[in-house]
Design a protein around this motif. Sequence first.
Motif, PDB file in Angstrom:
ATOM      1  N   ALA A  18      11.074   2.879  -0.970  1.00 41.62           N
ATOM      2  CA  ALA A  18       9.785   3.544  -0.744  1.00 41.62           C
ATOM      3  C   ALA A  18       8.630   2.636  -1.137  1.00 41.62           C
ATOM      4  O   ALA A  18       7.550   2.698  -0.552  1.00 41.62           O
ATOM      5  N   ALA A  19       8.850   1.773  -2.131  1.00 41.48           N
ATOM      6  CA  ALA A  19       7.788   0.868  -2.568  1.00 41.48           C
ATOM      7  C   ALA A  19       7.700  -0.362  -1.671  1.00 41.48           C
ATOM      8  O   ALA A  19       6.791  -1.177  -1.826  1.00 41.48           O
ATOM      9  N   GLY A  20       8.653  -0.477  -0.741  1.00 41.19           N
ATOM     10  CA  GLY A  20       8.631  -1.627   0.158  1.00 41.19           C
ATOM     11  C   GLY A  20       8.986  -2.932  -0.522  1.00 41.19           C
ATOM     12  O   GLY A  20       8.578  -4.004  -0.092  1.00 41.19           O
ATOM     13  N   THR A  41       0.833  -1.204   0.000  1.00 40.30           N
ATOM     14  CA  THR A  41       0.000   0.000   0.000  1.00 40.30           C
ATOM     15  C   THR A  41       0.864   1.249   0.000  1.00 40.30           C
ATOM     16  O   THR A  41       0.432   2.319   0.409  1.00 40.30           O
ATOM     17  N   SER A  42       2.111   1.131  -0.459  1.00 42.41           N
ATOM     18  CA  SER A  42       3.015   2.273  -0.450  1.00 42.41           C
ATOM     19  C   SER A  42       2.503   3.360  -1.396  1.00 42.41           C
ATOM     20  O   SER A  42       1.608   3.130  -2.209  1.00 42.41           O
ATOM     21  N   THR A  43       3.099   4.539  -1.266  1.00 39.11           N
ATOM     22  CA  THR A  43       2.738   5.647  -2.145  1.00 39.11           C
ATOM     23  C   THR A  43       2.918   5.232  -3.600  1.00 39.11           C
ATOM     24  O   THR A  43       2.119   5.589  -4.460  1.00 39.11           O
ATOM     25  N   ILE A  44       3.984   4.488  -3.861  1.00 34.08           N
ATOM     26  CA  ILE A  44       4.240   4.084  -5.251  1.00 34.08           C
ATOM     27  C   ILE A  44       3.192   3.081  -5.719  1.00 34.08           C
ATOM     28  O   ILE A  44       2.738   3.125  -6.863  1.00 34.08           O
ATOM     29  N   HIS A  45       2.759   2.185  -4.830  1.00 32.69           N
ATOM     30  CA  HIS A  45       1.683   1.265  -5.202  1.00 32.69           C
ATOM     31  C   HIS A  45       0.430   2.045  -5.582  1.00 32.69           C
ATOM     32  O   HIS A  45      -0.263   1.694  -6.526  1.00 32.69           O
ATOM     33  N   ILE A  68      11.601  -3.194 -12.817  1.00 35.75           N
ATOM     34  CA  ILE A  68      11.125  -4.064 -11.734  1.00 35.75           C
ATOM     35  C   ILE A  68      10.233  -3.276 -10.774  1.00 35.75           C
ATOM     36  O   ILE A  68       9.211  -3.774 -10.305  1.00 35.75           O
ATOM     37  N   ILE A  69      10.611  -2.029 -10.502  1.00 42.59           N
ATOM     38  CA  ILE A  69       9.785  -1.225  -9.586  1.00 42.59           C
ATOM     39  C   ILE A  69       8.372  -1.104 -10.138  1.00 42.59           C
ATOM     40  O   ILE A  69       7.391  -1.270  -9.418  1.00 42.59           O
ATOM     41  N   LEU A  70       8.269  -0.864 -11.437  1.00 46.34           N
ATOM     42  CA  LEU A  70       6.938  -0.781 -12.051  1.00 46.34           C
ATOM     43  C   LEU A  70       6.196  -2.106 -11.921  1.00 46.34           C
ATOM     44  O   LEU A  70       5.046  -2.164 -11.472  1.00 46.34           O
TER      45      LEU A  70
END
Lengths: 244, 263, 321
Positions: free
Chosen positions: B59-61, B13-17, B126-128
């Motif tokens: 930040a994305a955990g 549920t991170s900001t990036i998610h 990968i982050i995406l």
Amino acid sequence: MLKNVSHHTIDVTGLNFSYPDGHQALQSVSLYVSPGEKVALVGPNGAGKSTLMLHLNGILRPSAGLVRVGGLQVTEHNLGKIRAWVGLVFQDPDDQLFSPTVFDDVAFGPLHMRLGAEEVRQRVRSALAAVHMSEYPERLSHHLSMGEKKRIAIATVLAMDPLILVLDEPTAGLDPRSRRSLIRLLAELPQTMLVASHDMHLVAELFHRMVIMDKGQIVADGVTESIMDDTDLLEAHGLESPCH
Amino acid sequence: MHVNLVDQYVRGTSTIHRLDTRVKVTATLLLILSVSLMPAGKWVAFAFLWAITLVLTAAAGIPIGSVLRRSLIALPFALAALTLLVTVPGPPLLELPRVGWTVSEPGLVRFASILLKSWLSVQIAIILAATTHLTDLLWALNSLHVPRLLIAIISFMYRYLFVLAGEGFRMARARQARSAAPAGSQSTGGNLAWRARVTGWMVGQLFLRSYERSERVYQAMAARGYRGQIRRLDPPPLSPRDLMLGALPVTAYAVILAAANWC
Amino acid sequence: MIGSILSALPLHIPDGFLTAPVALIGWLFVLLLIGWALRQTREQLGERQVPLMGILAAFIFAAQMLNFPVAGGTSGHMLGGALSAIVLGPWAAVLIMTCVVAVQALLFQDGGLLVLGWNILNMGVLTAFTGYFVYQGARKMLGNTRRAILIAGFVGGWLSVMVGAIATAVELAVSRTSPLGVALPAMAAVHSLIGIGEGLITAAALAFIAQTRPDLLRFSARPPATRSAGWVWGGLLIALVVTLFSPWASPSPDGLERVAEDQGFLAKGLDPLYQILPDYTVPLVKSEAGATILAGVVGVLLVFGIAYGVAWLRRARPSSS
């Protein structure tokens, strides 16, 4: 939930159908199902049950004969209405659930009825509630169990608010517990129902009337209890009474 | 045989998610584009880019270790760039006496820069993938003018990937179960051509099943009113907050890129 | 040894190995082609387009996971562009392979995102058209026997991988990541082995389909004249790639060492690209990247101009004759 209550009938007369390869799948089939009635359709594999069901939704068109649903003849012109009235649930839920998420799948029918966004969301909510799967809209279809898939498959047509449900082998491939809860669900649903099944216990338990098909023809149509007692008739068409 | 169908997606549920997928996709492509525009040999700039990528990952955990392990996927392709070491002219760094090749300094810089770029780009990708479901990703692409039909086709593909991979897996297992070997032999029988032929039959079988399934799926779609048009609910409007959040790393990358070009 | 090379040199180009201008040109190509493929398959398949293409893309994905042991602990598998093109026609195959390659990049980071355009061209478009036309040509020569299907399928599958590999080498060379004199023979050699697996599986799968559902092969049996547009577009595409690499392919490949030593090769190799427009390089654009992109864009416009010209000519001919 039900509009046009007086019209949800199935009325098939003298239906013939041959596949393009020449195989005749249906031979002068006539069947009338009155509003609110729940009818079981049994018979060996290849008897023509699925072919008949595909006619009720206009996916297949008769080579000869008439198919009327809710008083309307199934024609190219009426197709939009007919497909909203008749909820067709396929045997393999992996065929029925073709979208990645449960929400997308249940919303597919309402979206193609060109309903507004809020109405679509409302329909998805109530359809999932009707099959007791309210928690599932975000789930991915390939993560569901067989029993869950079968329920969602029913929800995908309930969201179109159908008058008639046509189900192909709803209990096939289910473990005893999922099967039991699916039978309870079918008993709850108010729609006119035509259900094809090999599950004779299901037929005996849920349906007052049953129809036997074999080799593209209807060979028996009557009260379930008396047909189930006629073991000669059942054996002649490769069926077994649930009492044995 | 191993069915490697594990999504990279990490629940969270991170900001990036929660960032608007359209913003995320655009930002990802811009970040990778900046990496690819980086001049060779600006190691400090590369370090800054990597630091930002690590911050985003944290930040994305997403576990950084798994990202680093995953990021090695492009490494074998380095072979394709290996010749740069000896083909780019410049001051010699190292002689390979037996073959008579000379590793030049600019050659090494070019080679290392390509590897770094590739490694960074994979981490960004990968982050995406780890914070976005493919289903969301696809419909975000629709807002970026990728044709709706193509997106619909890909979402069908995604849905049936698992069904057909399962069928393929069961077929392969059935083959394995019948692949007996004579006592004392390691081989499971047949020469290469025969093994390829058996695989070909399985491929043919899988094709027929897929083809027949597509017909049933089409019927199921038609039964629910499909007449060739793909309909979707409209996405919610873009929020300015999401736009700004997405612009942050892109701006940082752009600044580093500019600095690397001018310094 | 061979095994380790086989698994180490795949066709999925990662990001970083092609320069940004080259990568963007790939996107330009592929977007035009996908738009065309969507139109073609819609005409061909109607409402069935979406489910059929989607499920067959999933099929290719699943089929790629059906490994067969080759040697030394490595395994071969199928790419699938040729097979799908032979059965369903080249445009359907382009769509199917586009989906497969795109999802591999998006979900599994197999191949980069910025270079996705070229990966789709190499593994989807080129394999599809090569497989299709080679199969058609071979069937024309060999006739309608089971043996003909096997041979045509094998050659189509093998060549499709080869063309994809050669195109990859050219792209690497244009990006100056690897000189063509090294990349071309290396990629060609490795993929001439990988292609054998592709050819064998394609042939066997076709034989299986011909035996169980011969009606499905009707598309490949239909005379190609009815789809002249497909021929024109496909032919041009192959022609484009062939012209791209032919100037470098002709000098005798003297082995890796000698070419690698020849340090001027790369500059020489890039010359033909600029010869399309000999004197724009100096006044207009100073940087190589700018020159490359400009050359690329001009090339694209040229090819599409020719394509439209040819299409127009073909349309005009019946009325004039």
